[in-house]
Scaffold this motif. Structure first.
Motif, PDB file in Angstrom:
ATOM      1  N   VAL A  91       0.839  -1.196   0.000  1.00 35.53           N
ATOM      2  CA  VAL A  91       0.000   0.000   0.000  1.00 35.53           C
ATOM      3  C   VAL A  91       0.871   1.242   0.000  1.00 35.53           C
ATOM      4  O   VAL A  91       2.024   1.209   0.439  1.00 35.53           O
ATOM      5  N   GLN A  92       0.308   2.332  -0.465  1.00 35.66           N
ATOM      6  CA  GLN A  92       1.035   3.591  -0.469  1.00 35.66           C
ATOM      7  C   GLN A  92       0.879   4.295   0.868  1.00 35.66           C
ATOM      8  O   GLN A  92      -0.171   4.177   1.536  1.00 35.66           O
ATOM      9  N   ALA A  93       1.888   5.021   1.236  1.00 36.88           N
ATOM     10  CA  ALA A  93       1.830   5.807   2.466  1.00 36.88           C
ATOM     11  C   ALA A  93       0.631   6.747   2.419  1.00 36.88           C
ATOM     12  O   ALA A  93       0.300   7.309   1.373  1.00 36.88           O
ATOM     13  N   GLY A  94      -0.005   6.890   3.574  1.00 32.97           N
ATOM     14  CA  GLY A  94      -1.166   7.751   3.678  1.00 32.97           C
ATOM     15  C   GLY A  94      -2.495   7.024   3.538  1.00 32.97           C
ATOM     16  O   GLY A  94      -3.537   7.546   3.939  1.00 32.97           O
ATOM     17  N   ASN A  95      -2.454   5.849   2.961  1.00 32.56           N
ATOM     18  CA  ASN A  95      -3.671   5.062   2.801  1.00 32.56           C
ATOM     19  C   ASN A  95      -3.998   4.291   4.077  1.00 32.56           C
ATOM     20  O   ASN A  95      -3.254   4.340   5.058  1.00 32.56           O
ATOM     21  N   SER A  96      -5.127   3.582   4.042  1.00 36.76           N
ATOM     22  CA  SER A  96      -5.563   2.786   5.177  1.00 36.76           C
ATOM     23  C   SER A  96      -5.636   1.314   4.789  1.00 36.76           C
ATOM     24  O   SER A  96      -5.722   0.969   3.594  1.00 36.76           O
ATOM     25  N   LEU A  97      -5.636   0.472   5.811  1.00 34.84           N
ATOM     26  CA  LEU A  97      -5.667  -0.960   5.592  1.00 34.84           C
ATOM     27  C   LEU A  97      -6.390  -1.598   6.774  1.00 34.84           C
ATOM     28  O   LEU A  97      -6.275  -1.101   7.908  1.00 34.84           O
ATOM     29  N   ARG A  98      -7.133  -2.668   6.502  1.00 34.84           N
ATOM     30  CA  ARG A  98      -7.736  -3.415   7.598  1.00 34.84           C
ATOM     31  C   ARG A  98      -7.293  -4.869   7.503  1.00 34.84           C
ATOM     32  O   ARG A  98      -7.553  -5.548   6.515  1.00 34.84           O
ATOM     33  N   LEU A  99      -6.659  -5.308   8.568  1.00 32.83           N
ATOM     34  CA  LEU A  99      -6.259  -6.702   8.686  1.00 32.83           C
ATOM     35  C   LEU A  99      -7.347  -7.475   9.408  1.00 32.83           C
ATOM     36  O   LEU A  99      -7.994  -6.941  10.308  1.00 32.83           O
ATOM     37  N   SER A 100      -7.516  -8.726   9.018  1.00 26.56           N
ATOM     38  CA  SER A 100      -8.490  -9.598   9.656  1.00 26.56           C
ATOM     39  C   SER A 100      -7.792 -10.821  10.222  1.00 26.56           C
ATOM     40  O   SER A 100      -6.776 -11.276   9.693  1.00 26.56           O
ATOM     41  N   CYS A 101      -8.369 -11.349  11.289  1.00 22.97           N
ATOM     42  CA  CYS A 101      -7.858 -12.568  11.899  1.00 22.97           C
ATOM     43  C   CYS A 101      -9.044 -13.467  12.212  1.00 22.97           C
ATOM     44  O   CYS A 101      -9.824 -13.173  13.121  1.00 22.97           O
ATOM     45  N   ALA A 102      -9.171 -14.535  11.455  1.00 22.50           N
ATOM     46  CA  ALA A 102     -10.252 -15.494  11.675  1.00 22.50           C
ATOM     47  C   ALA A 102      -9.786 -16.567  12.644  1.00 22.50           C
ATOM     48  O   ALA A 102      -8.724 -17.161  12.453  1.00 22.50           O
TER      49      ALA A 102
END
Length: 124
Positions: free
Chosen positions: A12-23
């Motif tokens: 991802v580019q700096a400044g963006n957002s991300l959501r990690l998931s853990c099942a």
């Protein structure tokens, strides 16, 4: 036993957002504290965030307060880590952790269960 599977990492580019998931599977999810750790290249694994069994309490490393949000959905047996305003220094392998104790989930040597990790790479 608890099995944990992370997803959501990537480039991802700096400044963006991300959501990690853990099942999670294998143990009553609602009785398990959940956490996230990360390991940057050449560095030790470090604690990032933790959430209590009900989701009513959260705890963050000082370095991520304000940009990281941990949450959980007990109906889906899934924990999440949202990262806003990503920075290159967030580049790391992110690990999901589970433990019967909300106190122990913050301490790497005390954690009972680990996921395999998901790579997050932030480009500038």
């Amino acid at each position: 036993q608890v099995q944990l599977v992370e997803s959501g990492g990537g480039l991802v580019q700096a400044g963006n957002s991300l959501r990690l998931s853990c099942a999670a599977s294998g143990r009553t999810f609602g009785r398990t504290a959940m956490g996230w750790f990360r390991q940057a290249p050449g560095k030790d694994r470090e604690f990032v965030a933790a959430i209590s069994m009900s989701g009513g309490s959260t705890y963050y490393a000082d370095s991520v307060k304000g940009r990281f949000t941990i949450s959980r959905d007990n109906a889906k047996n899934t924990a999440y880590l949202r990262i806003n305003n990503l920075k290159p220094e967030d580049t790391a392998v992110y690990y999901c952790a589970a433990d019967p104790s909300f106190r122990n989930i913050r301490v790497e040597n005390e954690v009972d269960f680990w996921g395999q990790g998901t790579q997050v790479t932030v480009s500038s």
